[in-house]
Design an enzyme around this catalytic site. Structure first.
Site, short mmCIF file in Angstrom:
data_model
loop_
_atom_site.label_atom_id
_atom_site.label_comp_id
_atom_site.label_asym_id
_atom_site.label_seq_id
_atom_site.Cartn_x
_atom_site.Cartn_y
_atom_site.Cartn_z
N GLY A 152 0.89 -1.26 -0.14
CA GLY A 152 -0.16 -0.12 0.06
C GLY A 152 0.85 1.05 -0.13
N GLY A 154 0.51 5.48 1.23
CA GLY A 154 -0.40 6.50 1.69
C GLY A 154 0.54 7.79 1.67
N GLY A 155 -0.03 8.78 2.50
CA GLY A 155 0.55 10.25 2.28
C GLY A 155 1.94 10.21 2.91
N PHE A 156 2.38 9.27 3.87
CA PHE A 156 3.73 9.50 4.35
C PHE A 156 4.50 8.45 3.99
CE2 PHE A 156 0.69 11.16 7.16
CZ PHE A 156 1.29 12.43 7.87
N GLY A 157 4.46 7.39 3.07
CA GLY A 157 5.32 6.66 2.58
C GLY A 157 4.55 5.38 1.78
N SER A 158 5.31 4.32 1.47
CA SER A 158 5.03 2.94 0.91
C SER A 158 5.35 2.20 1.93
CB SER A 158 5.62 2.89 -0.56
OG SER A 158 5.59 4.12 -1.35
N LYS A 174 8.25 -0.48 5.88
CA LYS A 174 7.73 0.88 5.41
C LYS A 174 8.87 1.66 4.91
CE LYS A 174 4.61 4.58 7.13
NZ LYS A 174 3.59 5.09 8.12
N ASP A 235 -7.12 -5.77 6.07
CA ASP A 235 -7.52 -4.57 7.02
C ASP A 235 -9.28 -4.56 7.44
OD1 ASP A 235 -9.09 -2.88 5.03
OD2 ASP A 235 -7.31 -2.92 4.03
N ASP A 274 -5.77 8.97 13.98
CA ASP A 274 -6.14 8.61 12.63
C ASP A 274 -6.56 7.18 12.71
OD1 ASP A 274 -6.83 8.94 9.97
OD2 ASP A 274 -4.94 8.28 9.14
#
Length: 390
Positions: A152, A154-158, A174, A235, A274
């Site tokens: 996946g 996201g906004g902060f990394g892969s 990550k 998830d 979050d």
């Protein structure tokens, strides 16, 4: 039909033909021709020299002993969201840091620190001075893990799947680009690290309801976080979508695990900020839930927060109205939305509508005494605690 060509009369001289004028090349034409020949000669010499030079360099390359190419650790260069390469490394040499724990030394071998695998604590003088500290870190990472496919982004990394080579255990790796890191913190040993690593270090104390940070590596352009990963997991968002909604008894058991994970984080002084089904994974073999992704987290405080981090559709109404909120009240509000999604199969406030009023519509068939009252109580407590005092 055809007319005969008249013959000249005898005694008359034949007409002489005028000689054609000879074309003499002009000085400019001669100069251009010589220039063209000169350029052709130079091009031929250049091509010949390039060809012989390539052949010579190839022969020299084949005649010298070659070392085995080192496999690439990560698929492609470290890039940001817009495809731009990550910024250059700072003056400090990159290294891999150890998680705080007893017996943390400079040994490059993996070791157990309080039930967790520790990383190398820093670059030591190498026998081979030609190997940079970053190269040593990559070698240590390649010796311990094998990188897999992308899980996946996201906004902060892969996040990539991985395998620990020592025992074949699955892990999640990550990758956080350095230019994405906005907040930093200090570990108990005094080391400076991204805030996400500091928060994970505080909650990774063996509690099963929170994802465990195994070790982390610092490179010149990014940070690599190695975390545990169940063999078969999903998830909670996809888990609910595959079943449309969860039965009340099943939702009660799963939601109890979520509450225990949030309570554990609060006891460690960590605010997740979050909480949503996409940040909760479930082990399909054991049914254990784990809270993941602390990229939006911060330290828990009693005063009002004036900056929001997380998903807007899970934000409390006081943030929409007053642009401030309390940490525990906002957590209760997001927990109520998660519980509603479990038993109803959808978000209660689509596209942000109805967040201010907080009116809930329950589908038919939902029991009145089991889930509806706890849901309404969660929203009521969240709204009361979220009102800033003074």
């Amino acid at each position: 039909m055809f007319r005969a060509r008249p013959r000249p009369r005898a005694g008359l001289p034949l007409p002489r033909r005028r000689p054609r004028p000879r074309l003499r090349p002009s000085p400019r034409g001669l100069a251009s021709a010589r220039l063209s020949l000169s350029w052709l000669w130079r091009c031929w010499l250049g091509i010949s020299a390039w060809g012989w030079g390539g052949i010579t360099s190839l022969w020299l390359r084949l005649s010298q002993p070659q070392s085995q190419p080192r496999p690439r650790l990560l698929p492609g260069p470290v890039e940001g969201t817009h495809g731009a390469a990550a910024p250059a490394a700072p003056a400090a040499a990159p290294s891999a840091r150890a998680l705080p724990g007893p017996g943390a030394g400079g040994d490059a071998r993996p070791r157990t620190l309080g039930g967790r695998l520790g990383a190398v604590s820093g670059p030591r003088p190498s026998a081979d001075s030609r190997v940079s500290p970053a190269g040593k870190v990559l070698e240590a990472l390649q010796e311990r893990y094998r990188m897999g496919s992308l899980l996946g982004r996201g906004g902060f990394g892969s996040v990539f799947s991985g395998t620990r080579l020592a025992d074949g255990a699955p892990v999640a790796i990550k990758r956080v680009p350095r230019n994405r890191i906005q907040h930093w913190g200090d570990l108990p040993d005094g080391a400076r690290a991204p805030l996400e690593i500091v928060l994970l270090d505080k909650v990774s104390t063996g509690f099963p309801g929170v994802i465990q940070l195994l070790e982390w590596f610092e490179l010149s352009s990014c940070f690599l976080l190695v975390m545990e990963r169940p063999e078969r997991c999903q998830d909670l968002r996809d888990f609910i979508a595959a079943r449309r909604f969860l039965p009340e008894e099943e939702a009660r058991g799963l939601f109890r695990q979520v509450l225990e994970a949030v309570r554990h984080c609060s006891s460690c002084g960590v605010l997740h900020r979050d909480i949503k089904p996409a940040n909760i994974i479930i082990d399909l073999d054991s049914g254990q839930l784990k809270l993941i992704d602390f990229g939006c987290g911060t330290f828990l405080q009693d005063t009002v927060y004036t900056q929001f981090a997380g998903t807007p559709s899970y934000s409390p109404p006081e943030w929409t109205q007053l642009k401030c909120y309390h940490g525990e009240a906002a957590t209760i509000w997001s927990l109520g939305i998660v519980l509603y999604q479990m038993v109803c199969g959808k978000h209660p406030f689509r596209r942000g509508r109805g967040i201010i009023r907080g009116q809930l519509k329950f589908p038919q068939g939902l029991s009145q005494g089991k889930e509806k009252q706890p849901l309404e109580k969660l929203y009521q407590v969240g709204r009361l605690q979220g009102q800033p005092q003074g």
